[in-house]
Design a protein around this motif. Structure first.
Motif, PDB file in Angstrom:
ATOM      1  N   GLY A 208       0.542  -1.398   0.116  1.00 17.01           N
ATOM      2  CA  GLY A 208      -0.157   0.000  -0.029  1.00 17.01           C
ATOM      3  C   GLY A 208       0.807   1.382   0.038  1.00 17.01           C
ATOM      4  O   GLY A 208       0.305   2.430  -0.313  1.00 17.01           O
ATOM      5  N   ASP A 209       2.144   1.190   0.436  1.00 16.69           N
ATOM      6  CA  ASP A 209       2.762   2.441   0.672  1.00 16.69           C
ATOM      7  C   ASP A 209       4.233   2.344   0.015  1.00 16.69           C
ATOM      8  O   ASP A 209       4.496   3.363  -0.995  1.00 16.69           O
ATOM      9  N   LEU A 210       4.965   1.288   0.215  1.00 14.23           N
ATOM     10  CA  LEU A 210       6.411   1.320  -0.648  1.00 14.23           C
ATOM     11  C   LEU A 210       6.197   1.199  -1.959  1.00 14.23           C
ATOM     12  O   LEU A 210       7.030   1.838  -2.729  1.00 14.23           O
ATOM     13  N   LEU A 211       5.618   0.203  -2.663  1.00 13.74           N
ATOM     14  CA  LEU A 211       5.543   0.113  -4.050  1.00 13.74           C
ATOM     15  C   LEU A 211       4.905   1.152  -4.645  1.00 13.74           C
ATOM     16  O   LEU A 211       5.485   1.617  -5.763  1.00 13.74           O
ATOM     17  N   PRO A 212       3.918   1.870  -4.324  1.00 10.50           N
ATOM     18  CA  PRO A 212       3.433   2.964  -5.153  1.00 10.50           C
ATOM     19  C   PRO A 212       4.358   4.358  -5.111  1.00 10.50           C
ATOM     20  O   PRO A 212       4.648   5.018  -5.989  1.00 10.50           O
ATOM     21  N   LYS A 213       5.009   4.308  -3.971  1.00  9.11           N
ATOM     22  CA  LYS A 213       5.985   5.198  -3.753  1.00  9.11           C
ATOM     23  C   LYS A 213       7.321   4.869  -4.968  1.00  9.11           C
ATOM     24  O   LYS A 213       7.567   5.916  -5.573  1.00  9.11           O
ATOM     25  N   LEU A 214       7.731   3.849  -5.028  1.00  5.53           N
ATOM     26  CA  LEU A 214       8.766   3.602  -5.994  1.00  5.53           C
ATOM     27  C   LEU A 214       8.460   3.880  -7.555  1.00  5.53           C
ATOM     28  O   LEU A 214       9.142   4.409  -8.068  1.00  5.53           O
ATOM     29  N   VAL A 215       7.003   3.643  -7.693  1.00  2.31           N
ATOM     30  CA  VAL A 215       6.382   4.013  -9.050  1.00  2.31           C
ATOM     31  C   VAL A 215       6.467   5.462  -9.224  1.00  2.31           C
ATOM     32  O   VAL A 215       6.909   5.921 -10.218  1.00  2.31           O
ATOM     33  N   ALA A 216       5.942   6.038  -8.079  1.00  3.20           N
ATOM     34  CA  ALA A 216       5.926   7.518  -8.226  1.00  3.20           C
ATOM     35  C   ALA A 216       7.286   8.249  -8.370  1.00  3.20           C
ATOM     36  O   ALA A 216       7.423   9.459  -9.159  1.00  3.20           O
ATOM     37  N   ASP A 217       8.241   7.520  -7.642  1.00  4.33           N
ATOM     38  CA  ASP A 217       9.584   8.119  -7.981  1.00  4.33           C
ATOM     39  C   ASP A 217      10.357   7.826  -9.231  1.00  4.33           C
ATOM     40  O   ASP A 217      11.419   8.277  -9.448  1.00  4.33           O
ATOM     41  N   GLY A 218       9.688   6.843 -10.168  1.00  3.93           N
ATOM     42  CA  GLY A 218      10.259   6.390 -11.181  1.00  3.93           C
ATOM     43  C   GLY A 218      11.821   5.471 -10.726  1.00  3.93           C
ATOM     44  O   GLY A 218      12.437   5.414 -11.617  1.00  3.93           O
ATOM     45  N   ALA A 219      11.662   4.712  -9.582  1.00  4.41           N
ATOM     46  CA  ALA A 219      12.727   3.928  -9.207  1.00  4.41           C
ATOM     47  C   ALA A 219      12.650   2.851 -10.151  1.00  4.41           C
ATOM     48  O   ALA A 219      12.077   2.391 -10.734  1.00  4.41           O
ATOM     49  N   PRO A 220      14.042   2.196 -10.443  1.00  4.16           N
ATOM     50  CA  PRO A 220      14.280   0.742 -10.957  1.00  4.16           C
ATOM     51  C   PRO A 220      13.618  -0.255  -9.995  1.00  4.16           C
ATOM     52  O   PRO A 220      13.928  -0.931  -9.382  1.00  4.16           O
ATOM     53  N   PHE A 221      12.082  -0.349 -10.593  1.00  3.40           N
ATOM     54  CA  PHE A 221      11.193  -1.354  -9.986  1.00  3.40           C
ATOM     55  C   PHE A 221      10.468  -2.102 -10.961  1.00  3.40           C
ATOM     56  O   PHE A 221       9.834  -1.647 -11.732  1.00  3.40           O
ATOM     57  N   TYR A 222      10.740  -3.510 -10.944  1.00  2.00           N
ATOM     58  CA  TYR A 222      10.368  -4.123 -11.906  1.00  2.00           C
ATOM     59  C   TYR A 222       9.329  -5.476 -11.513  1.00  2.00           C
ATOM     60  O   TYR A 222       9.573  -5.926 -10.220  1.00  2.00           O
ATOM     61  N   GLY A 223       8.559  -5.802 -12.420  1.00  2.00           N
ATOM     62  CA  GLY A 223       7.776  -6.989 -12.193  1.00  2.00           C
ATOM     63  C   GLY A 223       8.201  -8.160 -13.005  1.00  2.00           C
ATOM     64  O   GLY A 223       8.488  -7.895 -14.345  1.00  2.00           O
ATOM     65  N   ILE A 224       8.485  -9.264 -12.339  1.00  2.00           N
ATOM     66  CA  ILE A 224       9.003 -10.430 -13.041  1.00  2.00           C
ATOM     67  C   ILE A 224       8.132 -11.550 -12.964  1.00  2.00           C
ATOM     68  O   ILE A 224       7.723 -12.049 -11.934  1.00  2.00           O
ATOM     69  N   PRO A 225       7.374 -11.909 -14.273  1.00  2.00           N
ATOM     70  CA  PRO A 225       6.472 -12.944 -14.231  1.00  2.00           C
ATOM     71  C   PRO A 225       7.359 -14.263 -14.165  1.00  2.00           C
ATOM     72  O   PRO A 225       8.239 -14.407 -14.949  1.00  2.00           O
ATOM     73  N   MET A 226       6.589 -15.139 -13.508  1.00  2.00           N
ATOM     74  CA  MET A 226       7.478 -16.536 -13.246  1.00  2.00           C
ATOM     75  C   MET A 226       6.208 -17.706 -13.225  1.00  2.00           C
ATOM     76  O   MET A 226       5.376 -17.617 -12.484  1.00  2.00           O
ATOM     77  N   GLU A 227       6.467 -18.828 -13.613  1.00  2.00           N
ATOM     78  CA  GLU A 227       5.698 -20.106 -13.487  1.00  2.00           C
ATOM     79  C   GLU A 227       5.910 -20.929 -12.277  1.00  2.00           C
ATOM     80  O   GLU A 227       7.153 -21.192 -12.293  1.00  2.00           O
ATOM     81  N   PHE A 228       5.312 -20.850 -11.295  1.00  2.00           N
ATOM     82  CA  PHE A 228       5.620 -21.615 -10.152  1.00  2.00           C
ATOM     83  C   PHE A 228       4.112 -22.160  -9.439  1.00  2.00           C
ATOM     84  O   PHE A 228       3.275 -21.412  -9.657  1.00  2.00           O
ATOM     85  N   GLU A 229       4.197 -23.153  -8.605  1.00  2.00           N
ATOM     86  CA  GLU A 229       2.944 -23.234  -7.812  1.00  2.00           C
ATOM     87  C   GLU A 229       2.757 -22.351  -6.721  1.00  2.00           C
ATOM     88  O   GLU A 229       3.847 -22.175  -5.945  1.00  2.00           O
TER      89      GLU A 229
END
Length: 388
Positions: A208-229
């Motif tokens: 709710g707080d950290l991830l939106p702040k990273l997005v707003a600041d344009g930080a190097p923040f990535y989503g990595i899709p992976m296949e797993f159970e």
């Protein structure tokens, strides 16, 4: 390598189980879910693990202790206060706030580290996930999983650009509004630089707080899709479904304990039962020192805990019964979870047995069974159906 397991939450969506059992201690076939996470972390070289605790902290610490018997080193960061009488009073400060508290105490996180929620079964290749995280040059990575579009409204959705950089989030969007089918699994990889985005001394959440702040600041923040159970037990219906999936083989992360005494029927030590006089259809697990009376019916997938008593004429159908429970004569349970004095259906709706004056269940079979009231067994079953 270092990691953190988030274990401080009250688990309100898993009540009534979490009234007495913290979420990381919820058993999957007699084994706490957090134990599976420790095994996974150790397998991938994460052997120094911090756990933030608050609600029922002593239950977690008393079971796992220093981690030695699990092949890792464990330490605990308690969130709350200690009263003058020595009582621990929990006061969680958010997942990111818990990370910050540990780092402020002493800079523990000095290299790439993984953060896992303590309420899910996973078989993620953490070694590969960390490799991809470093390859991106990211200070924060969220592991995502692709789900069918119709399932998207049940999850938090992660929206990324063509390079995988996170652009925005959607919290349980409708099928029509969903901008992605990549969902947040609650698995994160961070660099120590992430603490530049987390304030000290305040409640602060990762999602709710950290991830939106990273997005707003344009930080190097990535989503990595992976296949797993990935088996989330964030809610009671999720837990009920997880047990069903383990028993039917849909989930392969958990071995069914006990001995297979008949095809699809597993029993712990010293189960008292005359199998020829019981109607039983697997897959079923029955815990040790449980008594199944003649004339009982058990239809799988069902799991019955240790030291239970299933009386003659009772029917347990696709249900989960926790330890020290007695299911009285003529009672019919279908798609239910029995825990303590509560009976919960697969949607999460529950009744309090004591408040409803249903006497067919007790929660400690080491004591003598109470005398059943002078009511027909059929009437008891009908009363149960009225309440559930």
């Amino acid at each position: 390598m270092k990691a953190m397991i988030l274990a401080a939450g009250k688990g309100t969506r898993v009540r009534p189980i979490t009234y007495t059992i913290p979420k990381p201690m919820i058993p999957i076939m007699q084994k706490p879910v957090m134990e599976f996470l420790l095994e996974l972390l150790r397998q991938h070289g994460f052997d120094q693990i911090m756990v933030n605790v608050s609600h029922l902290a002593n239950e977690i610490e008393g079971y796992f202790r220093d981690g030695q018997r699990f092949g890792v080193e464990l330490a605990y960061s308690f969130e709350g206060r200690i009263e003058e009488n020595g009582e621990l009073v929990g006061d969680a400060i958010g997942s990111a706030g818990g990370m910050r508290k540990i780092q402020d105490f002493s800079p523990f996180f000095d290299d790439t580290f993984v953060v896992l929620c303590g309420d899910a079964l996973i078989d993620l290749d953490l070694t590969e996930a960390v490799r991809r995280h470093r390859e991106k040059g990211s200070i924060a990575t969220i592991i995502t999983k692709t789900v069918p579009l119709k399932q998207v409204p049940s999850y938090g959705v992660v929206v990324t650009d063509s390079e995988g950089k996170v652009k925005s989030f959607q919290e349980k969007p409708s099928v029509e509004e969903a901008l992605s089918t990549e969902i947040n699994t609650g698995i994160y990889i961070f660099e120590p630089e992430v603490f530049n985005y987390i304030p000290s001394g305040v409640s602060f959440d990762i999602g709710g707080d950290l991830l939106p702040k990273l997005v707003a600041d344009g930080a190097p923040f990535y989503g990595i899709p992976m296949e797993f159970e990935w088996v989330d037990i964030g809610k009671v219906p999720d837990y009920w479904r997880a047990i069903q999936d383990v028993l039917t083989g849909v989930v392969n992360l958990v071995d069914i304990p006990g001995q297979e005494i008949r095809p699809g029927v597993y029993a712990g030590l010293n189960v008292k039962a005359n199998w020829d006089n019981i109607n039983i259809e697997g897959p079923v697990y029955i815990g040790g020192m449980t008594h199944i009376e003649d004339g009982a019916t058990i239809i799988g997938p069902s799991a019955i805990g240790n030291n239970c008593s299933i009386c003659s004429g009772a029917i347990v159908d696709k249900s989960v019964i926790f330890e020290y429970s007695r299911i009285g004569p003529g009672v019919r349970l279908v798609d239910k979870l029995v825990f303590g004095r509560y009976c919960v259906d697969k949607t999460g709706a529950s009744i309090d047995m004591k408040a409803a004056a249903l006497d067919w269940l007790i929660t400690d079979t080491r004591q003598e069974f109470p005398i059943m009231p002078p009511v027909e067994h059929r009437a008891i079953a009908e009363l149960l159906e009225q309440h559930i």
